[in-house]
Design an enzyme around this catalytic site. Structure first.
Site, mmCIF file in Angstrom:
data_model
loop_
_atom_site.group_PDB
_atom_site.id
_atom_site.type_symbol
_atom_site.label_atom_id
_atom_site.label_comp_id
_atom_site.label_asym_id
_atom_site.label_seq_id
_atom_site.Cartn_x
_atom_site.Cartn_y
_atom_site.Cartn_z
ATOM 1 C CG ASN A 486 -1.834 0.906 1.237
ATOM 2 O OD1 ASN A 486 -1.727 2.049 0.569
ATOM 3 N ND2 ASN A 486 -3.156 0.896 1.889
ATOM 4 C CG ASP A 487 2.734 2.534 -3.685
ATOM 5 O OD1 ASP A 487 4.016 1.933 -3.216
ATOM 6 O OD2 ASP A 487 2.470 2.224 -5.032
ATOM 7 C CB CYS A 488 -1.592 5.569 -0.097
ATOM 8 S SG CYS A 488 -1.599 5.845 -1.845
#
Ligand code: BGC
Ligand code: NOJ
Length: 814
Positions: A486-488
């Site tokens: 989850n890059d975020c």
């Protein structure tokens, strides 16, 4: 509501009205030359790199979104009326408009005032050019005098510069025109050895290359002055904006059909042969003339098209299935497989949601993409793996992205995404299971592309494994670094400055925040590496991996379990994320999927409990949302995830990429009905009847569908280039249909709905065609196999010892 229908026989989606909710696109090209094409012929083309070698221009965020494209105008020279058979850009009232998106080609056309006109667009194999093959039929009772005008707008190669550096760009455009061929040679005089060309199969009446001359002051695509007047201006571009336009006149008898080909190409000349005569500044056209001549011939064009069809038929033939579900059949047999290949070709670079100027190939993305295409293109998978390994750091971490043209790691974004290294292990395992090509493990690959640093791929995998062991946090869970899958989820970022990149900013030393997701991924990867080591005869290596996996499993059970589901992470303050203790973001999808896929909790009921929690808290009719409750405000300690309004993207959107993790986990627990139910919720074909809600193409997956917190719940975004393609394909073929490559052969272990009487499949595997017939005998998933009529113990069919190329497998299930 639908905007078209599937023509499965021809492997096409047929769009029957030009005004789809969003541009519904297709890709042309599958090797070096690529194009995007919308259902009204919008889009652009490039050679290999969507940023650095852009052939035609695209204006970002234009209105309509897809404007700028491969346009043909037809003009009735008697009445002066003109129209575009593809709908855009003139938007006349067309009859019988249709756009057929097929495997590597698109045909768009219509009928207007008794003139039928269809254009087939495609890129021939092994060429760096695209063909627009126009067929015009006069359906009137009298002769028709027609003009055809073509038009493309050239990009000045570097798409980023092209869109920004006008003080230079408006002075550098250069063209040549010879024998009706338009040559775009901007910057060829200096350091570029490549040029564009645009040719036509017919003698041309006139041409234009200066944009303003073709369109006229104050006009756009919908009303070009030249088309209106019926005569080219024969303009020669100097600076400003070079375009390519031909004018062809046709006289058609009643019922007469004519074909005209337009060919747009990219060509390179050797540096010492750039000019002809040498010493001049005139483009050397000798090298490209034979290519142009070839495709002016309609028979050669038809032959090239047949070759392209055969190529795609060959790729798709590796896995074909016949199940009771039309949606599963057409996605697995046609569109999902096709999307996997396109995603492999382009990674995340160029779509209507990825500008092609922004990013290179993702390390984790590309490794996951492998799951979806390795069976169709194993040699290309091999190369991709070695390219990826070469962007690893000596310490086992990896550049998050690399540039396809240079194959070098991208320094701007760097590394320290702590999940990245493990995807390489999963990618290599998938490759080995498919191919049994163990030689790849001995292949030397450098670190950071540094000559002299080469180590066998096998060593790269161990460095991936050790990377995490060297980065454990306070609970013994893996540190998250910049972010995990989850890059975020940016737990070390703490950004308060507008515009600052969440991906590259780290304001914390990263010694506290931990990821339970990486823990699950680590366990899965460590088990895969153990299996690889074991088969390589490295028993000690294998044991080390298994021990570490067992220890991590215990750690997850001790610190990563929240009572009814797996915790998501620990933040920089050591507080839980994805726990009932949290006010928002109490349960996340990722660790439920990955921990179960890694086998954690399968032995003690936790897996089932976690999946039941997913069903209770995260499942919606449109798919499974990423987390709940959505974050209602921005939290600096969580990062980008909380920057999205609730229901979008990682903030409780339906991330179609990780829905299949839950499907696989459900399949692992034997829940056939539940698995297939999830599969259908996000299956694009199953969503076709609600195309007005879904909005994106009904033939390919989108990255995201708006979650239940969003006003537009059910609306998809970011179609085409997404890890969703590979994971859904993998879940459908390997876990639902259960046709799973293993080191020792092909496992057949379906977990299908109870109501299915069975299914059939043809799977080519290591040179052998397996004809598989599954028959349900009762409820449940127990299988008994007969191979060529002989009973087989277990569920793995080994490749035949006698070298036969064909095997019949009967499977009784239940
Ligand atoms: C997107 C992610 C993406 C990341 C890096 C974020 O804004 O939401 O999906 O992976 O940027 O490009
Ligand atoms: C898209 C990225 O390409 C992928 O790597 C990432 O895992 C997802 N976004 C989730 O953030």
């Amino acid at each position: 509501m639908q905007y078209g229908y599937f023509d499965d026989q021809r492997r096409e989606y047929v769009i029957t009205q030009p005004d789809t909710p969003l541009p519904w696109i297709n890709y042309l090209g599958c090797q070096e030359y690529f194009g995007l094409i919308s259902n009204t012929a919008g889009g652009y083309s490039f050679y290999r790199d969507a940023r650095l070698r852009r052939l035609t221009r695209y204006r970002y965020n234009h209105l309509p979104l897809d404007q700028g494209g491969r346009y043909l105008y037809l003009r009735d020279d008697e009445s002066g009326r003109y129209w575009s058979p593809s709908g855009a850009p003139t938007n006349c009232d067309l009859e019988r408009y249709s756009c057929r998106h097929g495997m590597g080609y698109t045909v768009i056309g219509s009928v207007y005032q008794g003139i039928s006109a269809h254009t087939r667009y495609f890129v021939p194999l092994d060429e760096t050019l695209e063909i627009w093959q126009l067929t015009v039929i006069n359906q009137r009772a009298r002769p028709a005098w027609l003009s055809i005008f073509s038009c493309v707008e050239f990009c000045l190669w570097d798409a980023q510069d092209d869109a920004t550096n006008f003080q230079r760009n408006f002075s550098i455009g250069e063209v040549e025109i010879a024998d009706g061929v338009i040559y775009h040679k901007t910057e060829y005089r200096e350091r570029r050895d490549h040029f564009g060309w645009f040719a036509c199969s017919e003698p041309v009446e006139g041409f234009d290359t200066q944009r303003e001359a073709f369109f006229g002051p104050g006009r756009g695509w919908e009303r070009p002055l030249v088309v209106e007047g019926g005569e080219s201006a024969n303009s020669v571009a100097h600076g400003w904006a070079p375009v390519g336009s031909h004018h062809v006149r046709l006289r058609l008898e009643p019922g007469e059909t004519r074909q005209v080909q337009f060919v747009l190409g990219y060509h390179e000349n050797a540096r010492d042969q750039k000019f002809d005569p040498p010493g001049s500044q005139i483009l050397n056209k000798k090298t490209v003339r034979p290519i142009i001549a070839r495709y002016r011939d309609a028979a050669a064009v038809d032959a090239a098209f047949c070759r392209l069809r055969t190529y795609w038929d060959g790729l798709l033939s590796v896995c074909q299935v016949e199940t009771p579900s039309v949606h599963a059949n057409r996605m697995v047999n046609i569109w999902n497989a096709y999307q996997c290949m396109m995603t492999f070709n382009l990674s995340r670079s160029a779509s209507f949601y990825e500008s092609g100027v922004g990013r290179g190939l993702g390390f984790r993305d590309s490794n996951q993409d492998l799951l979806g295409f390795v069976h169709m293109a194993p040699e290309r998978a091999r190369q991709r793996i070695l390219d990826l390994a070469a962007t690893q750091y000596p310490g086992g971490g990896a550049y998050h992205q690399y540039q396809p043209l240079t194959k070098k790691g991208n320094n701007e974004i760097g590394g320290n995404f702590n999940d990245d290294p493990h995807w390489l292990i999963l990618g290599v395992a998938a490759y080995l299971k498919e191919t049994a090509d163990w030689s790849i493990l001995d292949e030397p690959a450098p670190f950071d592309n540094e000559p002299g640093s080469e180590q066998p791929l096998y060593e790269h995998l161990h460095r991936s494994f050790r990377y995490t062991l060297e980065r454990l946090g306070p609970h013994g869970l893996p540190l998250i670094g910049r972010a995990d899958w989850n890059d975020c989820l940016n737990l070390n970022c703490f950004s308060e400055t507008p515009g600052q990149s969440f991906q590259t900013t780290t304001n914390k030393d990263g010694k506290v925040a931990e990821s339970v997701f990486i823990a699950g991924l680590f366990v899965l990867a460590a088990r895969e590496l153990a299996a690889i080591a074991c088969r390589r005869g490295a028993a000690a290596d294998a044991q080390r991996c298994l021990d570490a996996a067992a220890r991590m499993t215990e750690t997850v059970k001790a610190h990563g379990w929240d009572g009814a589901w797996f915790v998501r992470a620990y933040d920089d303050f050591g507080r839980k994320i994805g726990s009932k203790e949290c006010a928002e973001g109490q349960i996340f999808i990722e660790p439920q999927g990955f921990c179960v896929m890694a086998g954690i909790g399968l032995d003690d009921g936790r897996a089932r409990q976690a999946l039941d929690s997913v069903r209770r808290h995260l499942a919606t009719p449109h798919g499974i949302v990423l987390q709940q409750p959505a974050y209602s405000r921005y939290y600096p300690h969580l990062g980008e995830i909380s920057s999205y309004p609730p229901g979008y993207k990682e903030n409780a959107g339906i991330f179609c990429h990780n829905n299949p993790w839950i499907m696989i986990a459900e399949a692992m627990t034997g829940n056939g009905d539940g698995t297939f139910d999830y599969y259908l919720r996000i299956n694009p074909s199953a969503r076709e009847p609600i195309s007005d809600v879904h909005c994106n193409e009904p033939y390919v997956y989108a990255q995201m569908i708006a979650g239940r917190d969003a006003p537009a719940h059910g609306e998809a975004k970011n179609s085409w280039l997404t890890g969703t393609a590979a994971w859904n394909y993998y879940a459908a073929t390997q876990w639902i249909l259960g046709i799973r490559p293993e080191y020792d052969g092909l496992r057949i272990a379906p977990v299908i709905p109870e109501a299915w009487a069975g299914f059939r499949a043809v799977r080519k595997f290591r040179g052998v065609t397996y004809n598989i017939e599954v028959h349900r005998q009762g409820p449940g998933n127990r299988v008994s196999l007969r191979v060529d009529s002989q009973p087989l113990a277990g569920d793995i069919v080994a490749p035949p010892a006698d070298g036969r190329a064909w095997v019949a497998v009967e499977v009784a299930i239940g």
